[in-house]
Design a protein around this motif. Structure first.
Motif, PDB file in Angstrom:
ATOM      1  N   LYS A 164       0.829  -1.200   0.000  1.00 52.37           N
ATOM      2  CA  LYS A 164       0.000   0.000   0.000  1.00 52.37           C
ATOM      3  C   LYS A 164       0.867   1.256   0.000  1.00 52.37           C
ATOM      4  CE  LYS A 164      -3.754   2.231   2.483  1.00 52.37           C
ATOM      5  NZ  LYS A 164      -4.728   2.098   3.570  1.00 52.37           N
ATOM      6  N   ASP A 199      -0.980   4.412  -0.867  1.00 51.36           N
ATOM      7  CA  ASP A 199      -2.021   5.367  -0.497  1.00 51.36           C
ATOM      8  C   ASP A 199      -3.330   4.584  -0.445  1.00 51.36           C
ATOM      9  OD1 ASP A 199      -2.971   7.882   0.191  1.00 51.36           O
ATOM     10  OD2 ASP A 199      -3.117   8.607  -1.855  1.00 51.36           O
ATOM     11  N   ASP A 200      -4.416   5.233  -0.080  1.00 50.31           N
ATOM     12  CA  ASP A 200      -5.690   4.527   0.075  1.00 50.31           C
ATOM     13  C   ASP A 200      -6.075   3.680  -1.130  1.00 50.31           C
ATOM     14  OD1 ASP A 200      -6.069   5.429   2.636  1.00 50.31           O
ATOM     15  OD2 ASP A 200      -7.364   7.097   2.045  1.00 50.31           O
ATOM     16  N   ASN A 201      -5.879   4.189  -2.327  1.00 51.66           N
ATOM     17  CA  ASN A 201      -6.292   3.472  -3.533  1.00 51.66           C
ATOM     18  C   ASN A 201      -5.125   3.058  -4.412  1.00 51.66           C
ATOM     19  OD1 ASN A 201      -9.123   3.691  -3.079  1.00 51.66           O
ATOM     20  ND2 ASN A 201      -8.975   5.840  -3.649  1.00 51.66           N
TER      21      ASN A 201
END
Length: 153
Positions: free
Chosen positions: A110, A112-114
């Protein structure tokens, strides 16, 4: 060159693109490079896009030339970093790249969030960064920008 904005987002045309980016960017056309035309449902993508925007889907090797010759203001939207690096190898000149969504896959970390990056993604991003292209991740224009180049250090 009339590319106003370049974004990698594995969802292609979706709500953030239509509701946030398009009104902000003042573009005429969305250009999507795709190796297999069968991988995209042209009709669904066209339905997802407001009528005032043109939609062009081309083999990535044809995109750099198309963009260089176009008179339209283009939003370049790709599903993967491979398509972007191939465009650069084919002569695309661009200063920045936005990563909007690269969702989880096995072996990915990961960022960032997306945004989840696997080893191949990191190699593509290092190549892009080493060419002097600024790379950021930002979901919508009002979000804070996160530099991807710094995360690759």
């Amino acid at each position: 060159m009339p590319i106003i904005f370049a974004r990698v987002d594995d969802r292609l045309i979706h709500g953030q693109i239509v509701q946030a980016w398009l009104p902000e960017l003042n573009v005429d056309e969305i250009l999507i490079p795709c190796y297999k035309e069968s991988c995209l449902n042209r009709g669904l993508l066209r339905l997802s896009l407001p009528y005032e925007y043109e939609l062009t889907i081309l083999d990535p090797h044809a995109c750099a030339r198309y963009a260089a010759e176009s008179k339209r203001r283009i939003f370049l939207l790709m599903g993967s970093l491979k398509e972007f690096t191939d465009l650069i190898k084919d002569g695309l000149q661009i200063k920045s790249l936005n990563i909007g969504g690269m969702h989880f896959k096995d072996g990915a970390q990961k960022l960032d969030d997306n945004v989840f990056l696997d080893a191949n993604d990191k190699q593509f991003l290092k190549l892009i960064r080493d060419l002097g292209i600024q790379i950021e991740t930002r979901a919508v224009p009002t979000s804070a920008s996160v530099s991807v180049s710094e995360a690759l250090q």
